[in-house]
Design a protein around this motif. Structure first.
Motif, PDB file in Angstrom:
ATOM      1  N   VAL A   1      -1.101   0.028  -3.939  1.00 16.40           N
ATOM      2  CA  VAL A   1       0.052   0.022  -3.048  1.00 16.40           C
ATOM      3  C   VAL A   1       1.302   0.056  -3.923  1.00 16.40           C
ATOM      4  O   VAL A   1       1.500  -0.825  -4.752  1.00 16.40           O
ATOM      5  N   TYR A   2       2.122   1.093  -3.749  1.00 15.74           N
ATOM      6  CA  TYR A   2       3.313   1.235  -4.582  1.00 15.74           C
ATOM      7  C   TYR A   2       4.386   2.030  -3.849  1.00 15.74           C
ATOM      8  O   TYR A   2       4.056   2.719  -2.885  1.00 15.74           O
TER       9      TYR A   2
ATOM     10  N   ASN B   1       6.245  -1.396  -5.327  1.00 12.77           N
ATOM     11  CA  ASN B   1       6.357  -2.762  -4.848  1.00 12.77           C
ATOM     12  C   ASN B   1       7.179  -3.539  -5.858  1.00 12.77           C
ATOM     13  O   ASN B   1       6.699  -3.734  -6.969  1.00 12.77           O
ATOM     14  N   PRO B   2       8.394  -3.905  -5.552  1.00 13.01           N
ATOM     15  CA  PRO B   2       9.081  -3.921  -4.264  1.00 13.01           C
ATOM     16  C   PRO B   2       9.387  -2.512  -3.744  1.00 13.01           C
ATOM     17  O   PRO B   2       9.556  -1.589  -4.524  1.00 13.01           O
ATOM     18  N   VAL B   3       9.455  -2.409  -2.431  1.00 12.49           N
ATOM     19  CA  VAL B   3       9.658  -1.130  -1.761  1.00 12.49           C
ATOM     20  C   VAL B   3      11.025  -1.104  -1.086  1.00 12.49           C
ATOM     21  O   VAL B   3      11.532  -2.137  -0.667  1.00 12.49           O
TER      22      VAL B   3
ATOM     23  N   LEU C   1       6.226   3.207   1.575  1.00 17.49           N
ATOM     24  CA  LEU C   1       5.148   2.615   0.801  1.00 17.49           C
ATOM     25  C   LEU C   1       3.989   3.600   0.738  1.00 17.49           C
ATOM     26  O   LEU C   1       3.611   4.185   1.753  1.00 17.49           O
TER      27      LEU C   1
ATOM     28  N   ILE D   1      -0.024   4.122  -0.036  1.00 14.74           N
ATOM     29  CA  ILE D   1      -1.275   3.377  -0.105  1.00 14.74           C
ATOM     30  C   ILE D   1      -2.380   4.355  -0.456  1.00 14.74           C
ATOM     31  O   ILE D   1      -2.620   5.312   0.281  1.00 14.74           O
TER      32      ILE D   1
ATOM     33  N   LEU E   1       0.964  -4.406   9.031  1.00 12.32           N
ATOM     34  CA  LEU E   1       1.960  -5.131   8.256  1.00 12.32           C
ATOM     35  C   LEU E   1       2.332  -6.392   9.010  1.00 12.32           C
ATOM     36  O   LEU E   1       2.708  -6.329  10.186  1.00 12.32           O
TER      37      LEU E   1
ATOM     38  N   LEU F   1       0.363  -6.743   3.774  1.00 10.40           N
ATOM     39  CA  LEU F   1      -0.187  -5.485   4.262  1.00 10.40           C
ATOM     40  C   LEU F   1      -1.698  -5.629   4.309  1.00 10.40           C
ATOM     41  O   LEU F   1      -2.345  -5.834   3.287  1.00 10.40           O
TER      42      LEU F   1
ATOM     43  N   LYS G   1      -2.551  -7.193   0.703  1.00 11.34           N
ATOM     44  CA  LYS G   1      -1.647  -7.160  -0.447  1.00 11.34           C
ATOM     45  C   LYS G   1      -0.290  -7.695   0.016  1.00 11.34           C
ATOM     46  O   LYS G   1       0.146  -7.412   1.124  1.00 11.34           O
TER      47      LYS G   1
ATOM     48  N   ILE H   1       3.648  -7.549  -0.036  1.00 13.81           N
ATOM     49  CA  ILE H   1       4.644  -6.497  -0.194  1.00 13.81           C
ATOM     50  C   ILE H   1       6.029  -7.146  -0.150  1.00 13.81           C
ATOM     51  O   ILE H   1       6.284  -7.986   0.709  1.00 13.81           O
TER      52      ILE H   1
ATOM     53  N   LYS I   1       9.945  -6.236   0.472  1.00 14.81           N
ATOM     54  CA  LYS I   1      10.890  -5.227   0.972  1.00 14.81           C
ATOM     55  C   LYS I   1      12.272  -5.569   0.444  1.00 14.81           C
ATOM     56  O   LYS I   1      12.755  -6.668   0.630  1.00 14.81           O
TER      57      LYS I   1
END
Length: 118
Positions: A47-48, A50-52, A56, A58, A69, A101, A113, A115, A117
């Motif tokens: 997951v990237y 991150n930070p978003v 995002l 996946i 989410l 997530l 995961k 996440i 924001k």
């Protein structure tokens, strides 16, 4: 006396909270919970970024059925159908903060995961 940073305290609290994650929104399909499946899931989802900020990405070794989410209080923020092993999740419309997530795979297994924001 050793000083504890806010970030370390937050990580500890979130870690403790994740041990008691509410199962109210869990999938109704049977979930494999043997050690091998848990170890496999740890490395099966990327997951990237991150930070978003806005979107995002996946990626998974297995086909994804659904992405959910959650806010840190357990409230469902977004629920979207998965589309194979590569998915995008738009997060522009959510507020800054920490989220979980939950990835639900086609075979019924799940992984989560954290996440952030921005």
């Amino acid at each position: 006396m050793k000083k504890v940073s806010i970030a370390m305290l937050l990580l500890f609290v979130i870690g403790c909270w994740m041990l008691h994650w509410p199962r109210a929104n869990a999938a109704t399909r049977p979930i494999r919970q043997d050690i091998d499946s848990l170890l496999m899931l740890q490395s099966s989802v990327k997951v990237y970024p991150n930070p978003v900020i806005s979107s995002l990405t996946i990626q998974s070794r297995k086909s994804i059925h659904q992405l959910v989410l959650y806010a840190m209080d357990g409230k469902t923020i977004k629920r979207v159908a998965g589309s194979g092993k590569y998915n995008q999740l738009d997060v522009q419309d959510i507020q800054r903060g920490a989220y979980m997530l939950n990835t639900i795979f086609e075979d019924g297994t799940t992984t989560s995961k954290m996440i952030i924001k921005q």
